[in-house]
Design an enzyme around this catalytic site. Sequence first.
Site, short mmCIF file in Angstrom:
data_model
loop_
_atom_site.label_atom_id
_atom_site.label_comp_id
_atom_site.label_asym_id
_atom_site.label_seq_id
_atom_site.Cartn_x
_atom_site.Cartn_y
_atom_site.Cartn_z
N GLU A 196 -2.81 -9.03 3.16
CA GLU A 196 -3.13 -9.90 4.18
C GLU A 196 -4.55 -9.37 4.27
OE1 GLU A 196 -2.79 -5.25 5.30
OE2 GLU A 196 -1.20 -6.62 3.63
N HIS B 135 -3.49 -4.54 -0.61
CA HIS B 135 -3.66 -5.25 0.61
C HIS B 135 -3.42 -6.87 0.96
CE1 HIS B 135 -3.16 -1.72 3.47
NE2 HIS B 135 -4.28 -1.59 2.85
N CYS C 16 0.43 -1.02 0.02
CA CYS C 16 -0.39 0.25 0.28
C CYS C 16 1.14 1.71 0.18
CB CYS C 16 -1.01 0.24 1.06
SG CYS C 16 -2.56 1.29 0.77
#
Length: 216
Positions: free
Chosen positions: A198, A196, A88
């Site tokens: 994750e 992202h 990001c």
Amino acid sequence: MTVALIDYGAGNLRSAAKAFERMIGELGLGETVTVTSDPETVARADRIVLPGDGAFADCRRNLDAIPGMGEAIDEAIDRRGRPFLGICVGMQLLATRGIEHAVTPGLDRIPGEVRAVEPADPALKVPHMGWNTLGGRAAHPLLEGIHLGPEGWHAYFLHGFHLVADNEADVIAVADYGGPVTAIVARGNIAGTQFHPEKSQKLGLAMVGNFLTWMP
């Protein structure tokens, strides 16, 4: 073997660490994950991850506020050749500069600048938030096994700015949001994702796994 997640007060470190730990376990790797603000730990790490949330200028100030961290990143990337991943705003910081509200120098690893996302369709809101598929621009080990294209896997985005690279060869994947939005950049042993990993479920975990086994 150590994966260092740089803690500079500007990233979703807990979720990122859990994603890396999960894939280390699934792949049977002997690596450990450490969340750290210690430059020496970063300089010695085998892989380095720079997360980031918020404004470009704030993230750069936070990074610069840690004495020796810039030098540690240079040591890891340039002299030790370690794989480096920005996430990001951590990916945006790889640019030459950001122009969010003011001109702020970046790390100048991927020549270009971070500009506002400007969809051609005025009905599309900014920030760009939600799930998008990716379009591949170039083959790369980070994309191995990942289904791209309109029917491919989805990545989760939350951003109002993106990295516009000077050299199109540095962009290996884009998302379509009223026009192309840079999704993944890579040059040498450096890479970055605007989305992202994750939070991106199947695609994100595959990307993390590819980074963990990437040997640039």
